[in-house]
Scaffold this active site. Structure first.
Site, PDB file in Angstrom:
ATOM      1  N   MET A  98       0.961  -1.471  -0.061  1.00 29.04           N
ATOM      2  CA  MET A  98      -0.029   0.014  -0.046  1.00 29.04           C
ATOM      3  C   MET A  98       0.954   1.103  -0.038  1.00 29.04           C
ATOM      4  SD  MET A  98      -2.918  -1.330   2.661  1.00 29.04           S
ATOM      5  CE  MET A  98      -1.913  -1.869   3.909  1.00 29.04           C
ATOM      6  N   GLY A 186       1.354   4.096   5.740  1.00 29.39           N
ATOM      7  CA  GLY A 186       2.271   3.002   4.756  1.00 29.39           C
ATOM      8  C   GLY A 186       2.679   1.646   5.360  1.00 29.39           C
ATOM      9  N   SER A 187       2.142   0.701   4.373  1.00 27.47           N
ATOM     10  CA  SER A 187       2.226  -0.512   5.012  1.00 27.47           C
ATOM     11  C   SER A 187       2.023  -1.617   3.925  1.00 27.47           C
ATOM     12  CB  SER A 187       1.094  -0.765   6.048  1.00 27.47           C
ATOM     13  OG  SER A 187      -0.186  -0.073   5.492  1.00 27.47           O
ATOM     14  N   ARG A 188       1.573  -2.930   4.477  1.00 30.00           N
ATOM     15  CA  ARG A 188       1.464  -3.929   3.512  1.00 30.00           C
ATOM     16  C   ARG A 188       0.923  -4.893   3.841  1.00 30.00           C
ATOM     17  NH1 ARG A 188       6.874  -7.595   1.730  1.00 30.00           N
ATOM     18  NH2 ARG A 188       5.960  -9.569   1.904  1.00 30.00           N
TER      19      ARG A 188
END
Length: 217
Positions: A98, A186-188
């Protein structure tokens, strides 16, 4: 436009800061060009923060045979891995990264009973790295559907993300496409599928949470 309740105060603070910067520039700086640039940057920043934490209005079509994407983003990896946590077997891992331009809310990929929830504090590696799945701060959730199929997915914090919000609780029933939480800044998300799953996406695909079909199980 609806803003996620978990970050309403953050959006308000960013708005106040943006207004303060603009006012200070016009009050104490005589260079009009600088004032205009500062004003535009403040406006763009506020728009960015607002869109970042907006709650989308989407129509979810549930399907017990399909795994939906738990988040918006870009498929950066599809690989067979050792899923040591919980399963202790081989699984297909689909990783969705993301960016700053994606909504960072996460949703349940399937309906069923929540069998397992764990939170792990960790490092702040760049979320694009494969090792961030295990090394970074993350939450792991396992769901079992009515057919007995189990799917695991992770909310993974990135290099900037400061907090993972996970509302999943072991023993609760969840509905495909319902909100599970969010990751700030911010991430996944990683989805761990059984080896016999039929993949419906490939590396490089853009996916949307609640809507994009990741696989058939």
């Amino acid at each position: 436009m609806k803003i996620h309740e978990e970050v309403g105060k953050l959006v308000l603070v960013s708005f106040i800061v943006s207004i303060a910067i603009v006012l200070l520039c016009w009050m104490f700086c005589d260079i009009i060009v600088i004032n205009i640039i500062a004003s535009l940057l403040a406006v763009y920043f506020q728009i960015f923060v607002t869109l970042f934490f907006r709650v989308p209005n989407r129509i979810v079509i549930t399907n017990p045979n399909v795994v939906l994407s738990p988040g918006d983003g870009n498929v950066v990896a599809i690989e067979e891995v050792d899923a040591v946590e919980y399963f202790n077997d081989r699984r297909i891992r689909v990783s969705v990264f993301m960016t700053f331009f994606n909504i960072h809310i996460n949703w349940y990929p399937i309906s069923g009973i929540i069998k397992y929830v764990r939170y792990y504090p960790g490092e702040k590696l760049f979320a694009m790295y494969a090792k961030s799945s295990d090394k970074n701060e993350h939450s792991t959730i396992v769901i079992e559907n009515k057919k007995g199929k189990e799917i695991m997915f992770r909310q993974i914090a990135g290099i900037i993300a400061r907090r993972i919000i996970c509302n999943a609780k072991e023993g609760d029933l969840c509905t495909q496409g319902a909100e599970v939480g969010l990751i700030k800044l911010g991430s996944r998300v990683d989805i761990f599928l059984p080896l016999d799953a039929k993949l419906l996406v490939q590396k490089g695909d853009l996916v949307r949470g609640q809507l994009t079909r990741i696989a058939e199980i």
